[in-house]
Design a protein around this motif. Structure first.
Motif, short mmCIF file in Angstrom:
data_model
loop_
_atom_site.label_atom_id
_atom_site.label_comp_id
_atom_site.label_asym_id
_atom_site.label_seq_id
_atom_site.Cartn_x
_atom_site.Cartn_y
_atom_site.Cartn_z
N GLY A 1 68.07 55.38 61.40
CA GLY A 1 69.26 55.95 62.62
C GLY A 1 68.19 57.20 63.85
N SER A 2 67.60 57.99 62.54
CA SER A 2 67.23 59.23 63.61
C SER A 2 66.45 59.26 64.94
N SER A 3 65.67 58.46 64.09
CA SER A 3 64.34 57.80 64.20
C SER A 3 63.87 56.19 64.83
N ASN A 4 62.39 56.14 64.88
CA ASN A 4 62.27 55.03 64.68
C ASN A 4 60.95 54.54 62.93
N GLY A 5 60.42 54.06 62.85
CA GLY A 5 59.06 53.71 61.21
C GLY A 5 58.56 54.30 62.36
N PHE A 6 58.02 53.95 63.21
CA PHE A 6 56.75 54.17 64.32
C PHE A 6 56.86 55.82 64.16
N VAL A 7 57.50 56.51 64.79
CA VAL A 7 57.87 57.99 65.80
C VAL A 7 57.37 58.86 63.94
N PHE A 8 58.17 58.10 63.00
CA PHE A 8 58.26 58.70 61.63
C PHE A 8 56.68 58.83 61.26
N ALA A 9 56.04 57.80 60.72
CA ALA A 9 54.76 57.32 60.87
C ALA A 9 53.93 58.32 61.31
N GLU A 10 53.94 58.00 62.19
CA GLU A 10 53.15 58.90 63.31
C GLU A 10 53.40 60.45 63.02
N GLN A 11 54.33 61.15 62.71
CA GLN A 11 55.18 62.56 62.64
C GLN A 11 54.34 62.35 60.79
N ALA A 12 54.89 61.93 60.10
CA ALA A 12 53.91 62.22 58.70
C ALA A 12 52.50 62.18 58.06
N HIS A 13 52.46 61.13 59.05
CA HIS A 13 50.76 61.30 59.16
C HIS A 13 50.35 62.00 59.65
N LYS A 14 50.71 63.48 59.82
CA LYS A 14 49.89 64.04 61.16
C LYS A 14 50.50 65.37 59.43
N LEU A 15 51.49 65.51 59.19
CA LEU A 15 51.38 66.73 58.18
C LEU A 15 49.99 65.61 56.50
N CYS A 16 49.98 64.68 56.33
CA CYS A 16 49.41 64.25 55.14
C CYS A 16 47.94 63.42 56.37
#
Length: 138
Positions: free
Chosen positions: A57-72
């Motif tokens: 809802g607030s994002s999409n899986g591609f954008v979320f995965a990219e953001q999470a990958h920057k942190l991990c």
């Protein structure tokens, strides 16, 4: 010890199914209905695997995965979609895709292929859940 897995989806049935299947195979599962809270958790917890819905809802899986990958940076990603085969054909070299209509055996096999058993020392699942509850992230 098995990998620590974050599952992010607004579909509570999908969260329940994925969590149940992987917990039975020994993975440490942390489900999230809210992608913003999940991303906050990634700031402090080093997950090994992310399973995320392509549609959030607030994002999409591609954008979320990219953001999470920057942190991990070592994070392995599996994106879930009702159109997984079509998505996989559109994005060669991208994250692996999981069809929502999965069988438990195929799903467990696909996750096992992402990351071998880690022998790194990590927090226990209880410690992770305690942290998430203290910070209202789940």
């Amino acid at each position: 010890m098995k990998a620590l897995v974050a599952v992010v989806s607004e579909d509570s049935e999908f969260l329940d199914r994925t969590t149940l299947v992987l917990e039975k195979t020994g993975y440490l599962m942390v489900p999230f209905l809210d992608s913003r809270k999940a991303l906050q958790a990634f700031e402090s917890i080093k997950f090994d695997i992310l399973i995320a819905a392509v549609v959030l809802g607030s994002s999409n899986g591609f954008v979320f995965a990219e953001q999470a990958h920057k942190l991990c940076p070592d994070l392995q990603v599996l994106l879930a979609s009702r159109l997984a085969q079509k998505a996989a054909s559109l994005f060669s070299g991208s994250p692996a895709f999981l069809n929502y209509a999965f069988t438990a055996e195929n799903f467990a096999r696909q996750v096992n292929a992402l990351l071998p058993v880690s022998d790194r020392t990590r927090d226990t699942l209880d410690d992770v859940r305690c942290y998430l509850q203290e910070h209202s992230l789940c």
